[in-house]
Design a protein around this motif. Structure first.
Motif, PDB file in Angstrom:
ATOM      1  N   LEU A 173      -7.928  -2.251 -35.807  1.00 17.42           N
ATOM      2  CA  LEU A 173      -6.810  -2.233 -34.938  1.00 17.42           C
ATOM      3  C   LEU A 173      -6.645  -3.309 -33.958  1.00 17.42           C
ATOM      4  CD1 LEU A 173      -7.264   1.733 -33.732  1.00 17.42           C
ATOM      5  CD2 LEU A 173      -5.853   0.757 -35.545  1.00 17.42           C
ATOM      6  N   ASN A 174      -5.543  -3.833 -33.720  1.00 19.20           N
ATOM      7  CA  ASN A 174      -5.270  -5.054 -32.687  1.00 19.20           C
ATOM      8  C   ASN A 174      -4.904  -4.414 -31.544  1.00 19.20           C
ATOM      9  OD1 ASN A 174      -4.997  -7.568 -31.456  1.00 19.20           O
ATOM     10  ND2 ASN A 174      -4.192  -8.358 -33.421  1.00 19.20           N
ATOM     11  N   ALA A 175      -5.674  -4.951 -30.333  1.00 22.02           N
ATOM     12  CA  ALA A 175      -5.361  -4.401 -29.030  1.00 22.02           C
ATOM     13  C   ALA A 175      -3.834  -5.131 -28.684  1.00 22.02           C
ATOM     14  CB  ALA A 175      -6.462  -5.228 -27.829  1.00 22.02           C
ATOM     15  N   ALA A 176      -3.592  -6.076 -29.214  1.00 24.43           N
ATOM     16  CA  ALA A 176      -2.196  -6.516 -28.839  1.00 24.43           C
ATOM     17  C   ALA A 176      -1.004  -5.427 -29.359  1.00 24.43           C
ATOM     18  CB  ALA A 176      -1.835  -7.772 -29.537  1.00 24.43           C
ATOM     19  N   HIS A 177      -1.328  -4.621 -30.323  1.00 26.69           N
ATOM     20  CA  HIS A 177      -0.385  -3.561 -30.612  1.00 26.69           C
ATOM     21  C   HIS A 177      -0.296  -2.297 -29.572  1.00 26.69           C
ATOM     22  CE1 HIS A 177      -1.001  -5.015 -35.110  1.00 26.69           C
ATOM     23  NE2 HIS A 177      -0.015  -5.557 -34.460  1.00 26.69           N
ATOM     24  N   TYR A 178      -1.243  -2.369 -28.602  1.00 30.36           N
ATOM     25  CA  TYR A 178      -1.453  -1.188 -27.815  1.00 30.36           C
ATOM     26  C   TYR A 178      -1.325  -1.557 -26.342  1.00 30.36           C
ATOM     27  CZ  TYR A 178      -2.853   0.560 -32.086  1.00 30.36           C
ATOM     28  OH  TYR A 178      -2.938   1.005 -33.503  1.00 30.36           O
ATOM     29  N   GLY A 179      -0.367  -2.390 -25.988  1.00 26.00           N
ATOM     30  CA  GLY A 179      -0.156  -2.836 -24.516  1.00 26.00           C
ATOM     31  C   GLY A 179      -1.157  -3.900 -24.021  1.00 26.00           C
ATOM     32  N   VAL A 180      -1.936  -4.562 -24.612  1.00 22.81           N
ATOM     33  CA  VAL A 180      -2.835  -5.540 -23.890  1.00 22.81           C
ATOM     34  C   VAL A 180      -2.466  -6.734 -24.353  1.00 22.81           C
ATOM     35  CG1 VAL A 180      -5.342  -6.142 -24.206  1.00 22.81           C
ATOM     36  CG2 VAL A 180      -4.877  -3.699 -24.678  1.00 22.81           C
ATOM     37  N   PRO A 181      -2.425  -7.633 -23.369  1.00 21.35           N
ATOM     38  CA  PRO A 181      -1.931  -9.130 -23.559  1.00 21.35           C
ATOM     39  C   PRO A 181      -2.870  -9.966 -24.249  1.00 21.35           C
ATOM     40  CG  PRO A 181      -2.103  -8.580 -21.285  1.00 21.35           C
ATOM     41  CD  PRO A 181      -2.567  -7.189 -21.921  1.00 21.35           C
ATOM     42  N   GLN A 182      -3.474  -9.269 -25.246  1.00 15.22           N
ATOM     43  CA  GLN A 182      -4.633 -10.229 -25.893  1.00 15.22           C
ATOM     44  C   GLN A 182      -4.848  -9.997 -27.236  1.00 15.22           C
ATOM     45  OE1 GLN A 182      -9.610 -10.150 -25.814  1.00 15.22           O
ATOM     46  NE2 GLN A 182      -8.511  -9.337 -23.957  1.00 15.22           N
ATOM     47  N   TYR A 183      -5.174 -10.916 -28.085  1.00 15.83           N
ATOM     48  CA  TYR A 183      -5.186 -10.693 -29.670  1.00 15.83           C
ATOM     49  C   TYR A 183      -6.570 -10.633 -29.806  1.00 15.83           C
ATOM     50  CZ  TYR A 183      -4.993 -11.825 -34.387  1.00 15.83           C
ATOM     51  OH  TYR A 183      -5.177 -11.677 -36.035  1.00 15.83           O
ATOM     52  N   SER A 201     -16.499  -5.534 -24.284  1.00 12.47           N
ATOM     53  CA  SER A 201     -16.058  -4.232 -24.131  1.00 12.47           C
ATOM     54  C   SER A 201     -14.700  -4.076 -25.049  1.00 12.47           C
ATOM     55  CB  SER A 201     -15.682  -3.945 -22.808  1.00 12.47           C
ATOM     56  OG  SER A 201     -14.516  -4.764 -22.259  1.00 12.47           O
ATOM     57  N   VAL A 202     -14.418  -2.644 -25.114  1.00 13.79           N
ATOM     58  CA  VAL A 202     -13.171  -2.296 -25.872  1.00 13.79           C
ATOM     59  C   VAL A 202     -12.086  -2.299 -24.668  1.00 13.79           C
ATOM     60  CG1 VAL A 202     -11.817  -0.644 -27.076  1.00 13.79           C
ATOM     61  CG2 VAL A 202     -14.169  -1.063 -27.584  1.00 13.79           C
ATOM     62  N   PRO A 203     -10.978  -3.075 -24.928  1.00 11.65           N
ATOM     63  CA  PRO A 203      -9.941  -2.888 -23.764  1.00 11.65           C
ATOM     64  C   PRO A 203      -9.561  -1.270 -23.662  1.00 11.65           C
ATOM     65  CG  PRO A 203      -9.245  -4.838 -25.428  1.00 11.65           C
ATOM     66  CD  PRO A 203     -10.722  -3.975 -25.868  1.00 11.65           C
ATOM     67  N   PRO A 204      -9.620  -0.939 -22.331  1.00 10.84           N
ATOM     68  CA  PRO A 204      -9.240   0.470 -22.114  1.00 10.84           C
ATOM     69  C   PRO A 204      -8.126   0.955 -22.715  1.00 10.84           C
ATOM     70  CG  PRO A 204     -10.061  -0.771 -20.191  1.00 10.84           C
ATOM     71  CD  PRO A 204      -9.798  -1.463 -21.142  1.00 10.84           C
ATOM     72  N   ARG A 205      -6.895   0.120 -22.908  1.00  8.03           N
ATOM     73  CA  ARG A 205      -5.687   0.735 -23.240  1.00  8.03           C
ATOM     74  C   ARG A 205      -6.014   0.834 -24.786  1.00  8.03           C
ATOM     75  NH1 ARG A 205       0.091  -1.404 -20.914  1.00  8.03           N
ATOM     76  NH2 ARG A 205      -0.253  -0.830 -18.737  1.00  8.03           N
ATOM     77  N   LEU A 206      -6.555   0.157 -25.452  1.00  7.28           N
ATOM     78  CA  LEU A 206      -6.751   0.376 -27.032  1.00  7.28           C
ATOM     79  C   LEU A 206      -7.706   1.317 -27.213  1.00  7.28           C
ATOM     80  CD1 LEU A 206      -6.759  -0.637 -29.878  1.00  7.28           C
ATOM     81  CD2 LEU A 206      -8.612  -2.122 -29.466  1.00  7.28           C
ATOM     82  N   ALA A 207      -8.586   1.872 -26.274  1.00  6.35           N
ATOM     83  CA  ALA A 207      -9.605   3.003 -26.249  1.00  6.35           C
ATOM     84  C   ALA A 207      -8.702   4.133 -26.002  1.00  6.35           C
ATOM     85  CB  ALA A 207     -10.700   2.873 -25.544  1.00  6.35           C
ATOM     86  N   ARG A 208      -7.765   3.980 -24.988  1.00  9.09           N
ATOM     87  CA  ARG A 208      -6.926   5.180 -24.704  1.00  9.09           C
ATOM     88  C   ARG A 208      -6.174   5.495 -25.846  1.00  9.09           C
ATOM     89  NH1 ARG A 208      -3.238   4.453 -19.637  1.00  9.09           N
ATOM     90  NH2 ARG A 208      -2.008   3.266 -21.133  1.00  9.09           N
TER      91      ARG A 208
END
Length: 429
Positions: free
Chosen positions: A153-163, A362-369
């Protein structure tokens, strides 16, 4: 109403803890070896007891005791993964990879309905796929099925401004239905993220939207001597307003934190020499500065992957940090936290090396959520906020050196890389 119960193994500073809390879980216990990380987790999650020891020395009964529960809905965590990393040597016999099997052991002992295991993308590449197959077989022998095909999973797909790409394994006990992987989230936009290899991604908040309201640290001499100051914030984007606590996010069920919104934290300034400043000034947004190899962030794009750097056992070096899109300097810990989707109430250790390490690990919280929401849905639980209000103020937990943090948890200060602890104390000064 009772919230589903979660346990965090390999907790670090708490990115996954926060994501699961935001999805509506009660994180009843966290396990973490590093006393500095434990202290930061304790500060941000005062409702969650922290067990400061290696998972290799922890039993399921011990976790049940501190969590005050016999029934666990989900166990999650990201075992140390350096042996599988795409950065540098990938060693199948790296002793750190044995912790993956202690994760498996604790899942077997705790018997949760579900588990989530997060790791580097490298585990799913080439010869290391055999390692995943072995892990899946062992879970199967313990009565757990891993959802396949497993996903990166890519954090950028879940509202995180980071690849940021990470491997997730979702597993379920034989008597409960399987979860599914979260679908990418999108929102209308007419821009393309940079660099070029990011252009196929759905749009996330941009770097500018993440950082635009943060005060200019150059205006505050106090930030040359410490990491926080009372400051003037600007007009936030929708994303920034949520992270500042000025706007309510309907799908955030985390406990309310009461903190001083007037203070800018995590912003200890870095003194760059004049030559570096000139090089940073001459680097265009979206390009890499040729000497340092630092990327200058594009305000209309997203951030590159934020990395942790090396632990003290390997020299305690800070990983390369991006250059700010506007100012000729590297980003601060708070700016990195914004690009990682941490809210502003979330504090990190005041020492920059620790702070960046805690974010990069750490895992970006929005990705974990996003992952946690799928577990919540298959549990057929209705997420809701608790009535707790957690008051966060300045604390020595955020500034103490390793020796004091270890003393706080009653463990040896040699628990982390004893041979280079002397060097780290110099960095913490």
């Amino acid at each position: 109403m009772v919230r589903p119960i979660a346990i965090d193994l390999f907790a670090g500073a708490g990115g996954m803890s926060l994501g699961f809390e935001q999805a509506g879980f009660d994180v009843r216990a966290a396990v973490e070896l590093d006393p500095i990380h434990c202290a930061v987790h304790e500060y941000n999650f005062p409702q969650t007891p922290v067990l400061c020891k290696s998972v290799a020395e922890v039993t399921g009964d011990e976790i049940r005791q501190i969590a005050q529960t016999q029934n666990v809905d989900v166990v999650f965590g990201g075992p140390p993964c350096q042996g599988f990393s795409l950065m540098g040597k990938r060693l199948l016999d790296d002793p750190r990879n044995t912790l993956v099997f202690h994760f498996l052991r604790l899942v077997s002992e705790l018997q949760p309905k579900y588990f989530v295991m997060e790791n580097v993308k490298g585990m799913a590449v080439g010869k290391h796929k055999g390692g995943i197959d072995a892990i899946i077989e062992k879970f199967d022998a313990c009565g757990y099925t891993v959802v396949t095909p497993y996903c990166v999973l890519n954090a950028a797909h879940y509202g995180v401004p980071q690849y940021r790409e990470r491997l997730f394994l979702l597993g379920h006990r034989g008597d409960v239905p399987p979860p599914v992987y979260p679908q990418p989230q999108t929102r209308p936009a007419n821009r393309t993220p940079t660099p070029k290899h990011l252009r196929s991604l759905p749009p996330s908040p941009t770097v500018a939207e993440a950082l635009q309201d943060l005060p200019e640290i150059e205006q505050y001499e106090e930030l040359l001597r410490g990491d926080s100051v009372e400051a003037e914030f600007g007009e936030p984007s929708e994303y920034g307003a949520i992270l500042r606590g000025l706007a309510i996010e309907p799908e955030d069920y985390s406990d309310r934190r009461q903190y001083d919104r007037r203070r800018l934290t995590g912003s200890w300034r870095t003194r760059h020499n004049a030559t570096s400043v000139d090089r940073f000034n001459n680097t265009k947004p979206g390009q890499v500065e040729p000497v340092s190899r630092f990327l200058r962030l594009d305000p209309n794009g997203i951030c590159n992957t934020l990395r942790a750097g090396t632990p003290s056992s390997r020299g305690a070096f800070t990983s390369p940090r991006p250059i700010h899109p506007t100012f000729p300097r590297c980003i601060t810990v708070r700016e990195a936290a914004r690009l990682h989707s941490y809210p502003d109430w979330f504090r990190f250790h005041a020492t920059k090396w620790h702070g960046f390490r805690q974010i990069g690990n750490s895992v970006p919280p929005r990705l974990a959520r996003a992952v946690a929401k799928e577990i919540m849905e298959v549990l057929e639980a209705t997420p809701h906020k608790s009535d707790r209000v957690l008051r966060l103020t300045d604390s020595p937990l955020l500034t103490q050196p390793m020796t004091d943090a270890a003393r706080h948890y009653g463990v040896s200060h040699h628990v982390i890389a004893p041979r280079l602890l002397k060097g780290r104390r110099k960095k913490e000064a």
